[in-house]
Design a protein around this motif. Structure first.
Motif, PDB file in Angstrom:
ATOM      1  N   GLU A  20       0.836  -1.204   0.000  1.00  0.00           N
ATOM      2  CA  GLU A  20       0.000   0.000   0.000  1.00  0.00           C
ATOM      3  C   GLU A  20       0.871   1.255   0.000  1.00  0.00           C
ATOM      4  O   GLU A  20       0.584   2.235  -0.714  1.00  0.00           O
ATOM      5  N   VAL A  21       1.930   1.252   0.793  1.00  0.00           N
ATOM      6  CA  VAL A  21       2.839   2.401   0.851  1.00  0.00           C
ATOM      7  C   VAL A  21       3.500   2.621  -0.508  1.00  0.00           C
ATOM      8  O   VAL A  21       3.636   3.759  -0.980  1.00  0.00           O
ATOM      9  N   GLU A  22       3.920   1.533  -1.152  1.00  0.00           N
ATOM     10  CA  GLU A  22       4.568   1.652  -2.459  1.00  0.00           C
ATOM     11  C   GLU A  22       3.599   2.217  -3.503  1.00  0.00           C
ATOM     12  O   GLU A  22       3.987   3.005  -4.366  1.00  0.00           O
ATOM     13  N   LYS A  23       2.337   1.816  -3.431  1.00  0.00           N
ATOM     14  CA  LYS A  23       1.328   2.345  -4.359  1.00  0.00           C
ATOM     15  C   LYS A  23       1.169   3.859  -4.180  1.00  0.00           C
ATOM     16  O   LYS A  23       1.070   4.609  -5.151  1.00  0.00           O
ATOM     17  N   ILE A  24       1.153   4.270  -2.921  1.00  0.00           N
ATOM     18  CA  ILE A  24       1.025   5.702  -2.639  1.00  0.00           C
ATOM     19  C   ILE A  24       2.220   6.461  -3.194  1.00  0.00           C
ATOM     20  O   ILE A  24       2.095   7.536  -3.790  1.00  0.00           O
TER      21      ILE A  24
END
Length: 300
Positions: free
Chosen positions: A55-59
């Motif tokens: 999720e952090v990487e997507k952001i």
């Protein structure tokens, strides 16, 4: 034969062993299920960490997309992105820890949800900024086209005006008609005597009538004479210069006349500082930057 009696002490030992064995079985069972639950919890925590990392990487990818647009972000959007990237870096660091509690996972989950909300709002602002940029570019292009069109019209008008002024100048120029030259000498009494020989000529007298012209400006006009001897040499002082017909030239003599648009005849006398020679003398008259007329005289 009578059965042997088991004494009370042995019976108590047997009971004790049974209790110990039962306790060991219970403890082993508890430890087994506890280890199993712990393993499942570790698996669950690891899975949640991987999910949160994703999720952090997507952001972070969403923020990188914004930078790839090469938009001119205002200070507010720049500051917001810096804060978001700082929070992403903190979350990445937290999720890289070897051990993490459920409370820390829950906190990270909450922060990620907040970042998701921020990214959505941030992207909405970026989309609005893109729309505004497109509108401004369209308006700028339209303005540039309008300015170019206005400049082209202005240049065309200036060119037309220049051409018109040139035509008006030509139309308003004074023109000499019936121009003629005579040579003369002056007697001791002051009387002028016309001559035809170069040996007796002292001065040239140029006579001309100005053609009536309603467009011509009334008043004083400076008349320039250029005198050429029979060999084609211009008889002029190096410092005597004027402009006519678009170029700078030397003149022989100049004088002002008062033009009143009344067909007046004018006479301009010129004394040659050198002796006259045989042949044809040519005089060209100019005024207001244009040629007025021409006359010739042959001296024997």
């Amino acid at each position: 034969m009578e059965p042997q009696n088991v004494n009370k002490g042995d019976r108590n030992k047997i009971y004790f062993l049974i209790i110990v064995i039962a306790a060991l079985i219970g403890t082993n069972g508890y430890l087994f299920f506890k280890d199993r639950q712990q393993g499942e919890r570790l698996v669950t925590v690891s899975t949640e960490k991987d999910k949160l990392r994703l999720e952090v990487e997507k952001i972070e990818v969403e923020l990188d997309k914004v930078n790839a647009l090469n938009l001119d972000l205002n200070d507010k959007l720049v500051d917001e992105q810096k804060l978001a990237r700082q929070k992403i870096a903190e979350l990445k660091l937290a999720l890289e820890k070897g051990e993490i509690t459920q409370a820390e996972l829950d906190k990270a989950q909450t922060q990620i949800e907040e970042l998701k909300t921020f990214i959505k709002n941030y992207n909405d602002q970026i989309i609005q900024l893109q729309k505004e940029n497109i509108f401004l570019k369209t308006a700028r292009d339209s303005l540039e086209n309008s300015v170019k069109s206005a400049n082209d019209k202005a240049n065309n008008l200036a060119s037309e005006n220049s051409n018109l002024n040139a035509k008006v100048k030509v139309a308003a120029a004074l023109k000499a008609q019936n121009a003629e030259i005579i040579a003369f000498r002056t007697k001791s009494s002051g009387k002028k005597i016309e001559v035809t020989k170069s040996s007796t000529a002292e001065k040239l007298s140029v006579r001309f009538t100005v053609t009536p012209n309603e467009l011509a400006e009334k008043g004083h006009h400076n008349i320039f004479l250029r005198v050429f001897d029979p060999a084609g040499n211009l008889l002029a002082n190096e410092n005597n210069r004027f402009e006519a017909d678009g170029q700078e030239m030397q003149f022989t003599h100049s004088v002002f006349i008062n033009y009143n648009n009344d067909s007046s005849t004018y006479t301009i006398d010129w004394a040659n500082p050198k002796p006259f020679i045989k042949g044809i003398y040519t005089v060209i008259l100019y005024t207001d930057g244009t040629t007025m007329g021409k006359a010739q005289l042959e001296l024997r």
